[in-house]
Motif scaffolding. Structure first.
Motif, PDB file in Angstrom:
ATOM      1  N   TYR A 187     -46.289  63.579  56.430  1.00 19.86           N
ATOM      2  CA  TYR A 187     -45.481  63.228  56.873  1.00 19.86           C
ATOM      3  C   TYR A 187     -45.048  63.554  57.911  1.00 19.86           C
ATOM      4  CZ  TYR A 187     -42.723  65.432  53.661  1.00 19.86           C
ATOM      5  OH  TYR A 187     -42.029  66.231  52.732  1.00 19.86           O
ATOM      6  N   THR A 190     -40.925  61.692  47.996  1.00 13.30           N
ATOM      7  CA  THR A 190     -41.397  62.296  49.322  1.00 13.30           C
ATOM      8  C   THR A 190     -42.577  61.515  49.301  1.00 13.30           C
ATOM      9  OG1 THR A 190     -42.339  64.223  48.690  1.00 13.30           O
ATOM     10  CG2 THR A 190     -39.911  63.673  50.427  1.00 13.30           C
ATOM     11  N   TRP A 244     -49.063  48.707  52.343  1.00 14.86           N
ATOM     12  CA  TRP A 244     -50.561  48.781  53.829  1.00 14.86           C
ATOM     13  C   TRP A 244     -52.349  48.226  53.120  1.00 14.86           C
ATOM     14  CZ3 TRP A 244     -49.532  53.496  56.501  1.00 14.86           C
ATOM     15  CH2 TRP A 244     -47.852  53.744  57.464  1.00 14.86           C
ATOM     16  N   LEU A 281     -38.269  62.071  55.891  1.00 18.88           N
ATOM     17  CA  LEU A 281     -38.626  63.213  54.690  1.00 18.88           C
ATOM     18  C   LEU A 281     -38.226  64.073  54.869  1.00 18.88           C
ATOM     19  CD1 LEU A 281     -42.333  60.495  54.397  1.00 18.88           C
ATOM     20  CD2 LEU A 281     -39.455  60.124  52.570  1.00 18.88           C
ATOM     21  N   PHE A 323     -31.742  54.148  56.154  1.00 19.24           N
ATOM     22  CA  PHE A 323     -32.626  54.065  56.584  1.00 19.24           C
ATOM     23  C   PHE A 323     -32.491  52.701  55.828  1.00 19.24           C
ATOM     24  CE2 PHE A 323     -37.172  54.425  55.023  1.00 19.24           C
ATOM     25  CZ  PHE A 323     -37.786  54.657  56.733  1.00 19.24           C
ATOM     26  N   THR A 348     -44.331  46.295  55.777  1.00 15.11           N
ATOM     27  CA  THR A 348     -44.190  47.496  55.889  1.00 15.11           C
ATOM     28  C   THR A 348     -42.827  47.856  55.722  1.00 15.11           C
ATOM     29  OG1 THR A 348     -45.897  48.187  57.255  1.00 15.11           O
ATOM     30  CG2 THR A 348     -43.879  49.900  57.026  1.00 15.11           C
ATOM     31  N   TYR A 349     -41.957  47.372  55.869  1.00 15.58           N
ATOM     32  CA  TYR A 349     -40.672  47.291  55.509  1.00 15.58           C
ATOM     33  C   TYR A 349     -39.431  47.467  54.371  1.00 15.58           C
ATOM     34  CZ  TYR A 349     -40.299  47.890  60.775  1.00 15.58           C
ATOM     35  OH  TYR A 349     -40.366  47.888  62.291  1.00 15.58           O
ATOM     36  N   ALA A 368     -41.789  47.503  51.650  1.00 10.69           N
ATOM     37  CA  ALA A 368     -42.222  48.594  50.632  1.00 10.69           C
ATOM     38  C   ALA A 368     -41.527  49.217  51.167  1.00 10.69           C
ATOM     39  CB  ALA A 368     -43.523  48.727  51.093  1.00 10.69           C
ATOM     40  N   TRP A 369     -40.903  49.715  52.141  1.00 10.32           N
ATOM     41  CA  TRP A 369     -40.202  51.153  52.592  1.00 10.32           C
ATOM     42  C   TRP A 369     -38.648  50.507  52.101  1.00 10.32           C
ATOM     43  CZ3 TRP A 369     -41.274  52.259  58.090  1.00 10.32           C
ATOM     44  CH2 TRP A 369     -42.318  53.061  58.677  1.00 10.32           C
ATOM     45  N   ASP A 383     -38.445  48.551  49.712  1.00 13.92           N
ATOM     46  CA  ASP A 383     -38.135  49.103  47.774  1.00 13.92           C
ATOM     47  C   ASP A 383     -38.005  50.701  47.421  1.00 13.92           C
ATOM     48  OD1 ASP A 383     -38.306  46.058  47.870  1.00 13.92           O
ATOM     49  OD2 ASP A 383     -40.923  46.322  47.332  1.00 13.92           O
ATOM     50  N   TRP A 384     -38.956  51.183  48.216  1.00 17.05           N
ATOM     51  CA  TRP A 384     -38.713  52.620  48.191  1.00 17.05           C
ATOM     52  C   TRP A 384     -37.508  53.578  48.171  1.00 17.05           C
ATOM     53  CZ3 TRP A 384     -37.107  56.447  51.735  1.00 17.05           C
ATOM     54  CH2 TRP A 384     -37.293  57.612  51.579  1.00 17.05           C
ATOM     55  N   GLU A 404     -35.500  52.814  44.432  1.00 18.04           N
ATOM     56  CA  GLU A 404     -36.055  53.423  44.123  1.00 18.04           C
ATOM     57  C   GLU A 404     -35.632  54.839  44.219  1.00 18.04           C
ATOM     58  OE1 GLU A 404     -40.496  53.318  44.446  1.00 18.04           O
ATOM     59  OE2 GLU A 404     -41.435  54.505  42.604  1.00 18.04           O
ATOM     60  N   ALA A 405     -35.631  55.614  45.178  1.00 22.53           N
ATOM     61  CA  ALA A 405     -35.027  56.804  45.750  1.00 22.53           C
ATOM     62  C   ALA A 405     -33.784  56.542  45.024  1.00 22.53           C
ATOM     63  CB  ALA A 405     -35.339  57.205  46.984  1.00 22.53           C
ATOM     64  N   LEU A 437     -33.666  57.124  41.648  1.00 25.14           N
ATOM     65  CA  LEU A 437     -33.734  58.721  40.828  1.00 25.14           C
ATOM     66  C   LEU A 437     -32.883  59.860  41.128  1.00 25.14           C
ATOM     67  CD1 LEU A 437     -37.646  58.531  41.582  1.00 25.14           C
ATOM     68  CD2 LEU A 437     -36.450  59.918  39.995  1.00 25.14           C
TER      69      LEU A 437
END
Lengths: 181, 181
Positions: free
Chosen positions: A36, A156, A167, B101, B122, B163-164, B166-167, B169-170, B173-174, B177
């Motif tokens: 990234y 990350t 994707w 990131l 974000f 994409t959006y 998935a991000w 969801d991330w 998750e982040a 964590l």
DNA sequence: GAGCCCATGTAATCAGTTACATGATTAC
DNA sequence: GTAATCATGTAACTGATTACATGGGCTC
């Protein structure tokens, strides 16, 4: 590009973890950030000099056996302050840029097979990247068992995983949609 | 930037659909491509002149009522050939670049709250983008019922959605964590 | 008359890659 | 000797944004 120059931040960040030469910084960026973030020597060396001039870095000439001498940089308290300042600031989001989507959107001027080939190539490249992420994840989770404090690197990697998996899923979806059209 | 100049392709692509002035081309790119491709006037106008000189475009001065005159460009057969040629060529994949990131990976130098705030910002921006994609999707699926040929626009929107999502969801998750660390 | 949209363009600036140059050391 | 890695740097080039300049017409 007239987007602001961020080269100093990965450099300061890397040097916040260990003292390194310009050459080694490049290697670290490739190893740890390259999926990234990237920097070239043409950016790194001049930036190091500038940061040193500004007092954000100190430097020391180090002799090595069997290798040429190197200049090792060490972050100063001032450098750490600048790094922390930047970490506090809102994130500048960069725009997505995808030649694949650009080609797709004008796909009516070529054969469906051509477009499907592009999507398929993309999918194959993603599979490789995903596998890499999974290897990174395994390694990091092992480390994390002993040091549950720093989950940042893992987070990350999870971003990479999520992105590449999404994707790949999109590729399947796209191929299906284009298949019976 | 030393990455190859692709400005001509979105221009040729847009002009393959309708005859437009430089100003209108900019608007079309913003409306239809902006979530994965952008061009500025500083690129568009000089490129139009160049493409005209090379015979890929023709141009005509058009008078308007209530508005200034404009120069309308029309793609030539040669221009169409160049567009088709490019569509056949393998896609150049561009690298991801994410300041978020980058900040995350050096997150141990600031508070968890700061990092979580970045992730949360974000996520909020992604939610808006996702909603836009869903609106686009609905509109395109309606159009597609009458014209089941050209699913290309839809496929690019599905990319955005995937994409959006998935991000987002991330982000969850982040945050989880980082929450119990 | 201020401010906005339409319309076209140029200039300044800068980001970032690639190529080039240099030279030491090691390994084959 | 020659290729590879280590190490540092500069120069050339170009992609791309932003700012600036100009001017017409519309709306308030």
């Amino acid at each position: 590009m007239a987007r602001s120059n961020k080269t100093k931040y990965p450099i300061l960040g890397i040097l916040s973890q260990e003292d390194l030469s310009g050459y080694e910084i490049k290697k670290r960026i490739e190893e740890r950030l390259s999926f990234y973030w990237n920097e070239s020597f043409g950016q790194i060396y001049p930036t190091l000099k500038e940061l040193r001039r500004e007092g954000l870095l100190g430097s020391e000439r180090v002799a090595q056996e069997g290798k040429p001498d190197k200049t090792v940089y060490k972050i100063t308290e001032k450098g750490m302050a600048i790094l922390r300042e930047w970490l506090e600031e809102p994130v500048e989001t960069e725009r997505l840029r995808s030649e694949l989507l650009l080609k797709l959107s004008f796909g009516n001027h070529t054969s469906t097979e051509t477009i499907k080939r592009h999507v398929d190539d993309f999918r194959e490249s993603l599979k490789k990247k995903l596998k890499l992420m999974e290897i990174f994840e395994r390694n990091l989770r092992e480390v994390l068992e002993d040091h549950p404090d720093h989950p940042y690197q893992l987070v990350t990697v999870l971003f990479g995983k999520k992105t590449y998996q999404a994707w790949i899923d999109w590729c399947e979806e796209a191929l299906a949609l284009l298949g019976n059209s």
